[in-house]
Design an enzyme around this catalytic site. Structure first.
Site, PDB file in Angstrom:
ATOM      1  N   CYS A   1      -8.494   3.045   8.122  1.00 18.65           N
ATOM      2  CA  CYS A   1      -9.971   2.783   7.818  1.00 18.65           C
ATOM      3  C   CYS A   1     -10.807   2.171   8.788  1.00 18.65           C
ATOM      4  CB  CYS A   1      -9.784   1.716   6.561  1.00 18.65           C
ATOM      5  SG  CYS A   1      -9.546  -0.054   7.194  1.00 18.65           S
TER       6      CYS A   1
ATOM      7  N   GLU B   1       0.772  -1.173  -0.153  1.00 13.07           N
ATOM      8  CA  GLU B   1      -0.007   0.209  -0.033  1.00 13.07           C
ATOM      9  C   GLU B   1       0.835   1.383   0.112  1.00 13.07           C
ATOM     10  OE1 GLU B   1      -3.375   0.369   3.288  1.00 13.07           O
ATOM     11  OE2 GLU B   1      -3.065   2.544   2.905  1.00 13.07           O
TER      12      GLU B   1
HETATM   13  S1  SF4 Z   1     -11.385  -1.615   4.005  1.00 12.05           S
HETATM   14 FE1  SF4 Z   1      -9.444  -1.255   5.252  1.00 12.05          FE
HETATM   15  S2  SF4 Z   1      -8.628  -2.943   5.584  1.00 12.05           S
HETATM   16 FE2  SF4 Z   1      -9.956  -3.422   3.930  1.00 12.05          FE
HETATM   17  S3  SF4 Z   1      -8.969  -3.204   2.120  1.00 12.05           S
HETATM   18 FE3  SF4 Z   1      -9.860  -1.179   2.556  1.00 12.05          FE
HETATM   19  S4  SF4 Z   1      -8.336   0.078   3.527  1.00 12.05           S
HETATM   20 FE4  SF4 Z   1      -7.740  -2.048   3.517  1.00 12.05          FE
END
Ligand code: SF4
Length: 320
Positions: free
Chosen positions: A202, A133
């Site tokens: 997130c 990422e």
């Molecule tokens: S919701 Fe959060 S943990 Fe899941 S793929 Fe998206 S950024 Fe990554």
């Protein structure tokens, strides 16, 4: 009377799959359905071996770079972690058909980075070096536009070009507490630094850490089902230890459970990283049931209802 020792399992909720992971897996499965085999996937679609092996059986071929793909006529999918801009550019120059499974919450961070750059801001990215990422986010902008800060010490040492033109963004799967320490240092040193409108860490990362914080101090051992290369799973182990669990372990499968280290606890917590399927949580709980007389309690701190749309190409293909 049962000969097995008694054990209470505290099951964390929410745990396991997040909306971005569900979408990414769905994209590979739907692509296989619509376009047939093989479908190429650049990097592990999500960081979980069980998921990857399952998709391989269904006809997906995993590669690390596009130059490993021998046939430009087959679809290629980019993983949920996001990719540097050079990757879709290369796919386009080869006239490849690609589907982007980048989680929309990662794309949001990419857009923030682009906006700050357009506004003439130098960008600090709080994250872990080498994580896909971070590679993808840094690769949204020309070299030198983003500086990676991994620790509080990095934040203390960082020297901006112009402290009045500074912004920060973060990886989505960091420890909420560690990140806030780093942000505090940045804010103390550079009060004018621009912050994200809405937290970059997130909802799934935040919610999984929150429930572990709630459970950990009631448990002798906290088990996190997840992969060693899964950032949000690693953070759950750290959060459990910081929040009072005597021990915390990351396991991919029940076969990895270290029974001598686990010992004879009375309470064990189980959670799962955002890329770990529920079937593996059940497998781990069942392994405890073989050795203990288990009572299971679910500790729910949040309910989640987030879902993301599939890419336009797949929605159109489904409609035809
Ligand atoms: S919701 Fe959060 S943990 Fe899941 S793929 Fe998206 S950024 Fe990554």
């Amino acid at each position: 009377m049962s000969a097995k020792p008694e054990l209470t399992i505290l099951l964390a909720a929410p745990r396991g799959f997040c909306a971005g992971v569900v979408r990414a897996i769905d994209i590979v499965e739907k692509a296989l359905e619509h376009y047939g085999q093989p479908v190429y996937v650049r990097h592990e679609i999500v960081h979980n071996r069980y998921v990857v092996e399952d998709l391989k059986r269904k006809g997906a071929i995993f590669v690390e770079e596009l130059d490993e793909i021998p046939d430009d006529h087959r679809p290629v999918i980019f993983s949920a972690h996001g990719v540097p801009k050079s990757v879709p550019a290369e796919a386009t120059s080869r006239h490849m058909f690609y589907l982007d499974a980048t989680c929309p919450l990662v794309s949001k961070v990419h857009m923030e980075a682009a906006r700050h750059h357009e506004d003439g801001h130098e960008i600090v990215l709080i994250g872990h070096a080498g994580h896909p990422e971070v590679v993808g986010t840094m690769g949204q902008l020309p070299e030198g536009a983003i500086t990676l800060v991994e620790t509080v010490e990095d934040a203390r040492r960082f020297m901006p070009r112009d402290a009045a033109k500074l912004a920060y963004i973060t990886q989505t799967t960091l420890s909420v507490d560690d990140t806030s320490e780093i942000i505090t240092v940045l804010l103390e040193r550079f009060p004018a630094i621009s912050a994200p409108h809405k937290e970059d860490i997130c909802y799934a990362t935040t919610n999984r850490q929150e429930v572990v914080r709630e459970i950990a101090h009631h448990c002798e051992v906290m088990l996190v089902v997840g992969a060693p290369n899964s950032s949000n799973s690693q953070r759950l182990v750290e959060v459990a230890l910081k929040s009072g669990a005597r021990d915390a372990m990351l396991v991919q499968r029940a076969s990895e459970l270290d029974w001598s280290r686990i010992g004879r606890p009375e309470r064990v917590g189980i959670t799962a990283g955002a890329s770990a399927p529920e079937i593996l949580v059940e497998e781990v709980a069942d392994a405890f049931r073989e050795r203990f007389e288990v009572t299971t309690e679910t500790v729910q701190t949040r309910t989640e209802s987030v879902s993301f749309k599939l890419p336009r190409q797949l929605r159109q293909a489904a409609a035809e």
